[in-house]
Structures are given as structure tokens and as C-alpha cells.
Design an enzyme around this catalytic site. Sequence first.
Site, short mmCIF file in Angstrom:
data_model
loop_
_atom_site.label_atom_id
_atom_site.label_comp_id
_atom_site.label_asym_id
_atom_site.label_seq_id
_atom_site.Cartn_x
_atom_site.Cartn_y
_atom_site.Cartn_z
N LYS A 220 0.86 -1.18 0.00
CA LYS A 220 0.00 0.00 0.00
C LYS A 220 0.90 1.23 0.00
O LYS A 220 1.64 1.48 0.94
CB LYS A 220 -0.90 -0.01 1.24
CG LYS A 220 -2.22 0.75 1.07
CD LYS A 220 -2.08 2.24 0.89
CE LYS A 220 -1.50 2.90 2.12
NZ LYS A 220 -1.42 4.42 1.93
N GLU A 294 7.86 0.43 12.30
CA GLU A 294 8.99 1.36 12.32
C GLU A 294 8.38 2.75 12.37
O GLU A 294 7.78 3.21 11.40
CB GLU A 294 9.87 1.16 11.08
CG GLU A 294 11.25 1.80 11.22
CD GLU A 294 11.26 3.25 10.78
OE1 GLU A 294 11.26 4.13 11.68
OE2 GLU A 294 11.26 3.52 9.57
N CYS A 328 12.50 10.16 9.95
CA CYS A 328 12.33 9.69 11.33
C CYS A 328 13.67 9.57 12.05
O CYS A 328 13.73 9.66 13.27
CB CYS A 328 11.59 8.36 11.34
SG CYS A 328 12.38 7.07 10.34
N GLU A 427 7.83 14.97 17.68
CA GLU A 427 8.37 14.86 16.34
C GLU A 427 7.68 15.87 15.44
O GLU A 427 6.48 15.75 15.15
CB GLU A 427 8.19 13.44 15.80
CG GLU A 427 8.87 13.23 14.47
CD GLU A 427 8.74 11.81 13.96
OE1 GLU A 427 9.71 11.30 13.37
OE2 GLU A 427 7.67 11.21 14.15
#
Length: 529
Positions: A220, A294, A328, A427
Site C-alpha cells: 500500500k 517502524e 524519522c 516529532e
Amino acid sequence: MTDGTGIPAHGSQDAQPRGAGQPEGAAPNNGGAPADGAPPAGIPYTEHHRLHIGGRWSDPAGDAVIEVVSPHSERPVGRVPHASREDVDRAVAAARRSFDAGEWAGCPLEERIAVVTRIKDAFAARSEEFAKVISAQNGTPYTAGVMVQSLAALMVWDAALKVAADFPYEERRDGALGPVLVRREPAGVVAAVVPWNVPQFTAAAKLAPALLAGCSVVLKVSPETPLDGYLLAEIAAEAGLPEGVLSVLPADREVSEYLVGHPEVDKVSFTGSVAAGRRVMEVASRHLTRVTLELGGKSAAVILPDADPDTAVAGITPFAWMINGQACVAQTRILVPRSRYPEYADRFSAAAQGLTVGDPLDPATELGPLVAERQRQRSLDYIALGRKEGATVLAGGGRPEGQPTGWYVEPTLFGDVDNGMRIAREEIFGPVICLLPYDDGGADPVAEAVRIANDSEYGLSGSVWTADTERGVDVARRVRTGTYSVNTFSLDMLAPFGGFKNSGIGREFGPEGYAEYLEHKTIHLPAQG
């Protein structure tokens, strides 16, 4: 969804495959480009009308489409079908049939290696094309994108091939009650969900081990970056995967949730935000589906008092603002000794101001636009929040001049940051970096730096900079994070990658990542007479 501050809580006709698997009409179609102007130079408008389901180009079940928009020009660069739940059902059914029939899972490893090698070789031959298409979709500077978006993905394919060839699929053991045979067998049908920031790198991290292990995969891809997914589908079809083994579906979160919660999926591998990862785990748990996650990071680059400033600043800067801050693993907290704080504040300010901002397809560009208007606004909201919290803007802090269009934010550096501030804890996923001083006196001059580095809900990456490598390794052992570098920044595709704490579950890369796509089976054998 917001947290109350306004800051989001994260986060021509295709024919059936012919010999080469190239979808008919998927070539550039400038005639379908919007009437208000052409897309950015070098990126022709591309339109696809079909989905790649089980290795065949199929009409979508619905008529919804995804407009792919350049974050630099804010103009469309392509259009693809938006996959629906019905399309997911067809893709999962094809994967289930192919896996249960054993045509791929049951074929010799050497044959799977040969097919995946052809995928890897075809990817290598088109690596610059992949890099340019990705840059046009998500704003990655093309010069860096060749490495980050293409060559790094190629390294993942290479490493997985090596791991698969050397992996112990069966071993005999002397059990407590007699001899046993321990086997590793493919996990089954895999739902692989990849983000928009490094779409081919993360796709390779899931597809390469899953296919080599013998799994069937529904990939996806993000609605922001579906065009490179079509390129991948083309080369996979050319490589000779059996029917049903691979589907590539562009879709939004709602369809992603349907996929990861599908009862016929055996394994989910997801890369994305912590909030989305929690939701994936919740939905997958309904069927006890195995997951690898992750997720996000707020990684600290720790500069020790004995570090060479030129080396540290030059080494950290590219990986603080990498992919325009949308990574990230980015080193978004820079920890410097308080005794040398003014010097490092000046040096990193100059480094941020020296970054060339502009069109991602310009070879001179070092920092491009953010992927979407929502991401730009998220960064600007955090910059406003940082000012309100009492931090000092040392560089940047707004929209760059000379960019009349595009979702740009200046490379921004905050000083006088306390680790309790939200800009240091959350973040941001934009070009906003925090400079934090730490006390370097006392018997252990790095104790506070280690404490601050560990004072985070994340634990994905990090680095330490020092004149003493052994001291750096000691710091690396004390910081709770999944990947750490001493006097460099690196990810090694033959070593495990993943996070502690909220940065994820499971590992990618190396034998550890490969094992995520295998199930263990124990066969008890009769005692030897």
C-alpha cells in the site's frame, strides 16, 4: 485531528501485462495535464487508469482518483486511481491464492533469488528516474535524492539478497527429549504499508525480505507518492513474479486500515507515525496478526567536549535537515556542552543559513519544500510554539523569500531549548532543529548529555561526536536507541534497524529483519537407536 493547539497529531489505459509488463498509456501524457500550465521542468504529467493487482493491470472497483501535486509548483504532476476496499479484497484474495498454492513460497530459494535479482537490476537501471519522480512528488532535493531515495533502496535489495542466500532455514538440535528439526517457513500474506518520505527505501525494506522468504505481498503506497509505486510494479511484472504474488495499491488511511485489519493477512509491516502505528497495532490485534512497526524519532546528536567543531557541525548538519527535515532518523536534537554553547550556536546558525533552498529538481538545492501544505503549517505552528515556550530562533523561523509558490519553510534552528519543551519532545517532521546545552562538569562530563538523550519517548537513532572513539562507544552503549553512530551517521542494511520505546516494534534489515517474515516450526524426530 489536532491536540488543541492547532498542531496536527500526526502525521491513457493500462493494458494487461505484456512481455515487459509496461502498462500501456502510462507513459507521459502531457495532453492530460491541467490547462493552467505545465508541471515542473523535467517532470511530464503522467496518468494511470488501472491498478496493479496480483501482477495484472486491472480496472479499479471505484472511480475515485488521487491527484499528485508538486510541492514546489503546487501543480498536478500526475493522477492515479484511488484503491477501494473492494480492490483490497481482490488483492488480498490473489495473494492468498498464490501463497496457498505454493507456486512462489514452495519454489526453490535459488529461483526466488533469481527473480528478486532481476527486480534489483531493473531498479538499478532506472535509479535516476526513480529519484526524479520521488523528488517531484515529495520535494526531496534531487542531488541528495539519488542517494537517499534510489541508491539506498538499491542497497536494501542487495543486502536482502545476501541475507537470504546465507540464512539458516533448517537446523537440527539436540532437544531435552530428543532430536528436533527447527524450520523457518514464510509467514504468509504480508500487508506492507509505506510512507511518502522515503517510499522506495521503505518499500524495499519490506518487499525484498518478504519476497525472498516466499511471502505474497500487498504493497500500500502513499497517496502523496504513488507514481514511483507504478514504476516498481512495472519492473516487478517484468521480473517474472508468479500471478498473485504482488499487488501495489495507492490509497489513503481509511483503506490502509481496512488492509491491515483484513482477516486473510498474516503479517503487517508498517512505517509511519507513532499515532498511526498504535492504530495499526490495535486493528491488527483483532486477528492476532503479527506486526512490525517502524515509527517516529526525536534523535539526539551528542557533541562531547573534546569533539572537533568543524567535524561535528559538518557531519551533523546534513542529517539534521535531511529530506527537508522529514526523516524519522533525523538528528533533530543537538546536544552541546554548555561551556562551548556560544561557539556551537554560531556554527550551526551559519550552517542552517548556508543551506540552499529551492526547486528540488535543481542540482544546487539542499533543502526543498515540505510534502504538503499541512506539513508546512505543522512546522510553522511548532515554530510559533517554540517562541512561545521561550526558545530563541537562531536561524530561519518562517517562509523563505524568493519562493512565490511551494510549501517551503526555512531551515530553522532553535537555541536556548530545554528538553521539557514540546519542540524538543515531539516529532515535528519538518526543518526545525533544537540546540540544547548540557552541563559537562563533574566526575562524569557526559552524564547529563546521556540523561537528556534518553529523556524521550522515542529511541530510534542518534550519534555521538568525540576525539576518543572508545568514549563514543561508551556513550552509545548508554543511550537507549535502536541505531547509533560514532563520529558519523549511518544505517547498515546488513545490521538490524528499528526502535526502542515508542519508535517501534521489531526490526528491519539484516538476519533479524529477514526473520520477521518467517515463522518457526519445530519437528520432533524419533530418538536415534
